[in-house]
Scaffold this motif. Structure first.
Motif, PDB file in Angstrom:
ATOM      1  N   THR A   1      -6.764  -3.708   3.702  1.00  0.00           N
ATOM      2  CA  THR A   1      -7.823  -2.890   3.122  1.00  0.00           C
ATOM      3  C   THR A   1      -9.063  -2.958   4.005  1.00  0.00           C
ATOM      4  O   THR A   1      -9.538  -4.054   4.313  1.00  0.00           O
TER       5      THR A   1
ATOM      6  N   TYR B   1      -5.045   4.422   7.157  1.00  0.00           N
ATOM      7  CA  TYR B   1      -4.271   3.255   7.548  1.00  0.00           C
ATOM      8  C   TYR B   1      -3.041   3.656   8.353  1.00  0.00           C
ATOM      9  O   TYR B   1      -2.439   4.707   8.119  1.00  0.00           O
TER      10      TYR B   1
ATOM     11  N   THR C   1     -10.704   6.322   3.616  1.00  0.00           N
ATOM     12  CA  THR C   1     -10.094   5.289   4.445  1.00  0.00           C
ATOM     13  C   THR C   1      -8.736   5.752   4.931  1.00  0.00           C
ATOM     14  O   THR C   1      -8.084   6.582   4.289  1.00  0.00           O
TER      15      THR C   1
ATOM     16  N   SER D   1     -13.066  -2.008   4.480  1.00  0.00           N
ATOM     17  CA  SER D   1     -14.266  -1.722   3.687  1.00  0.00           C
ATOM     18  C   SER D   1     -15.489  -1.940   4.564  1.00  0.00           C
ATOM     19  O   SER D   1     -15.385  -2.508   5.655  1.00  0.00           O
TER      20      SER D   1
ATOM     21  N   LYS E   1      -0.170  -0.135   5.555  1.00  0.00           N
ATOM     22  CA  LYS E   1      -0.539   0.512   4.294  1.00  0.00           C
ATOM     23  C   LYS E   1      -0.029  -0.305   3.114  1.00  0.00           C
ATOM     24  O   LYS E   1       1.120  -0.743   3.098  1.00  0.00           O
TER      25      LYS E   1
ATOM     26  N   THR F   1     -12.545   3.758   8.474  1.00  0.00           N
ATOM     27  CA  THR F   1     -13.301   4.173   7.307  1.00  0.00           C
ATOM     28  C   THR F   1     -14.351   5.192   7.721  1.00  0.00           C
ATOM     29  O   THR F   1     -14.929   5.094   8.804  1.00  0.00           O
TER      30      THR F   1
END
Length: 126
Positions: free
Chosen positions: A69, A60, A58, A71, A65, A51
């Motif tokens: 996720t 991946y 972001t 964050s 993918k 990130t």
């Protein structure tokens, strides 16, 4: 002294979910890109997700993918990895990393990385 400490690993059944956390201490990382890597037994360490410092961008690996996720909560100096639809091939030690440059994370420049955590083991049973 700067530390990255991962948590949240453990045993989970295939198809399940797990959330990893990485808490940074020693200085603020609000201006630094951060990411996750993993290393399965007998395999090389590989990029999972990253990130930007703002959290707006972001990135991946293709293998995660749509399932994982990343964050961050800059106020808590923490980055997260939400892992859904886990597969046995996701079994690995997951490492948190931080660097001044997003390119270092995306290029998997392991030796050039500014900071590494010690990792947390995720085991996905079939």
């Amino acid at each position: 002294q700067v530390h990255l400490v991962e948590s949240g690993g453990g045993l989970v059944q295939a198809g399940g979910s797990r959330r990893l956390s990485c808490v940074a201490s020693g200085r603020t990382f609000s201006g630094d890109p951060m990411g996750w890597f993993r290393q399965a037994p007998g395999k090389e360490r590989e990029f999972v997700a990253a990130t930007s410092w703002s959290g707006k961008n972001t990135y991946y690996a293709d293998s995660v993918k749509g399932r994982f996720t990343i964050s961050r909560d800059s106020a808590k100096n923490t980055v997260y990895l939400q892992m859904n639809s886990l597969k046995p091939e996701d079994t690995a030690v997951y490492y948190c990393a931080a660097d001044r440059l997003i390119a270092t994370l995306l290029n998997g420049d392991y030796y050039g990385m500014d900071y590494w955590g010690k990792g947390t083991l995720v085991t996905v049973s079939s």
